[in-house]
Design an enzyme around this catalytic site. Structure first.
Site, PDB file in Angstrom:
ATOM      1  CD  GLU A  57      -3.017  -0.767  -0.080  1.00  0.00           C
ATOM      2  OE1 GLU A  57      -3.055   0.374  -0.589  1.00  0.00           O
ATOM      3  OE2 GLU A  57      -3.710  -1.705  -0.490  1.00  0.00           O
ATOM      4  CE1 TYR A 102       4.088  12.355  -5.427  1.00  0.00           C
ATOM      5  CE2 TYR A 102       4.564  10.473  -6.832  1.00  0.00           C
ATOM      6  CZ  TYR A 102       3.939  11.693  -6.630  1.00  0.00           C
ATOM      7  OH  TYR A 102       3.185  12.243  -7.631  1.00  0.00           O
ATOM      8  CE1 TYR A 140      -6.851   3.225  -0.240  1.00  0.00           C
ATOM      9  CE2 TYR A 140      -4.456   3.234  -0.020  1.00  0.00           C
ATOM     10  CZ  TYR A 140      -5.610   2.671  -0.519  1.00  0.00           C
ATOM     11  OH  TYR A 140      -5.534   1.530  -1.275  1.00  0.00           O
ATOM     12  CG  ASP A 158      -8.048   2.817  -4.750  1.00  0.00           C
ATOM     13  OD1 ASP A 158      -9.250   2.851  -5.112  1.00  0.00           O
ATOM     14  OD2 ASP A 158      -7.255   1.945  -5.156  1.00  0.00           O
ATOM     15  CB  CYS A 226     -23.935   1.845 -12.984  1.00  0.00           C
ATOM     16  SG  CYS A 226     -22.774   3.178 -13.325  1.00  0.00           S
TER      17      CYS A 226
END
Length: 372
Positions: A57, A102, A140, A158, A226
């Site tokens: 993750e 990152y 998250y 996400d 949907c």
């Protein structure tokens, strides 16, 4: 066109109905991923390794599954447990992370492993609150690890899940303002017996069926409920706020090569952008201001030759670096850095922007060489 009352009712009802057809689809069509425990095992009580879930993750933030797989496999081979990662040299971790971007994630990854090993006996907390208390774990990641590794009823959201939910309910509020409503919709649909599989099923649906462009609605297990499919507006969602143009910063990079092919490198300060990573000497640019972009920023006198420029896009700004190259004698000092020989250079903790700069000066230098 205004929605009919029946459409609204159907959409509201689907918030509690769509988990079962979704899970049935996931049981048959789930992706096989190196960090995942497949549903036929979770259904008989086999839970994933929290370390592998957490590691995946963290790696997957702002990165694709395809890019992460090889990094994940290399990490778990080098450090198969959280205790092993905690005991690793920070420089080795940063080198293994190089290219994923990152880089604050890598620094926090190491800190988190050390905290779990030292303060939790090598066991991850099994609650969202406990996980959020660890370095580098936000809302998250805490929800994802809690649901997937511990089967706790946490609402995981996400980018893939945002797309599925905004289409399912035709949520017109733009992101990021829509996040609370999306999370509430996920929480309302959450099956408490299989929250981890539900989270991964939603991720898989968004990645393989409910894609950003040309979603395969005819294959979708929840297409009946949907609203966007019914109204033919799927590709409108999620609605996003207008993007602001990224500022462009400028600077210079200086690639010094010794007679034996070694390249002069140094380490960036531990804090800030690309903190602790490896770089070639250069001017002092930041996300907020330009650095000197010409030869006057050279770190020492040499026969510096301009070899072009490179561009790299960060989250909040773009960077343009003028690249200069100089060839130095074999006995040239390293100053506060070190000389990295051609075989070692590809394994250095070089962020992508620095690899680009070196490649502009010495094509192929950062590529791993094939043995034999």
């Amino acid at each position: 066109m205004a929605r009919t009352e029946a459409s609204v009712t159907d959409a509201q009802a689907s918030s509690t109905d769509f988990s079962r057809p979704l899970l049935a689809w996931y049981d048959r069509h789930h992706r096989h991923l190196p960090w995942r425990t497949p549903p036929h095992e979770t259904l008989v009580g086999v839970l994933p390794d929290p370390y592998r879930v957490w590691l995946s993750e963290i790696m997957l933030q702002q990165t694709t599954v395809g890019a992460v797989k090889s990094y994940f496999e290399a990490f778990v081979e080098a450090w198969p447990t959280v205790e092993a990662l905690a005991a690793a040299e920070t420089d080795d971790v940063m080198k293994a992370w190089a290219g994923l971007g990152y880089y604050s994630r890598a620094r926090n990854l190491k800190k988190c492993a050390e905290t779990v090993a030292a303060e939790h006996g090598g066991r991850f907390p099994d609650t969202e609150a406990g996980l959020k208390a660890l370095p580098g774990i936000g809302d998250y990641t805490a929800a994802a690890v809690s649901a997937i590794a511990f089967n706790q009823p946490a609402a995981v959201v996400d980018g893939n899940i945002e797309r599925v939910i905004t289409r399912l309910f035709s949520i017109e509020t733009p992101l990021p303002q829509a996040k609370p409503e999306i999370r509430a919709r996920v929480a309302a649909a959450l099956p408490h017996d299989r929250p981890g599989d539900f989270a991964q099923a939603m991720m898989d649906l968004g990645a393989t069926i409910c894609t950003p462009r040309k979603p395969a609605c005819v294959l979708c297990p929840i297409t009946e409920g949907c609203t966007a499919r019914r109204e033919g507006t799927a590709e409108r969602f999620p609605v996003k706020a207008p993007k602001t143009e990224k500022p462009v910063r400028k600077g210079a990079a200086f690639v010094a090569m010794r007679a034996d092919g070694a390249v002069l490198l140094r380490q960036r300060p531990p804090q800030g952008l690309l903190g602790g990573m490896t770089e070639v000497p250069g001017s002092q640019w930041t996300a907020r201001q330009d650095g000197v972009a010409d030869i006057t920023a050279a770190p020492f006198p040499a026969d510096w030759q301009a070899v072009g420029a490179i561009r790299h896009v960060f989250t909040h700004f773009a960077l343009e670096l003028s690249v200069f190259r100089a060839e130095l004698p074999q006995n040239a000092p390293a100053g506060d850095g070190w000389w990295s020989n051609p075989d070692a250079l590809p394994g250095e903790a070089l962020p992508t922007v620095m690899k680009k700069a070196i490649e502009a000066a010495i094509p192929g230098a950062t590529k791993k060489r094939r043995k034999g």
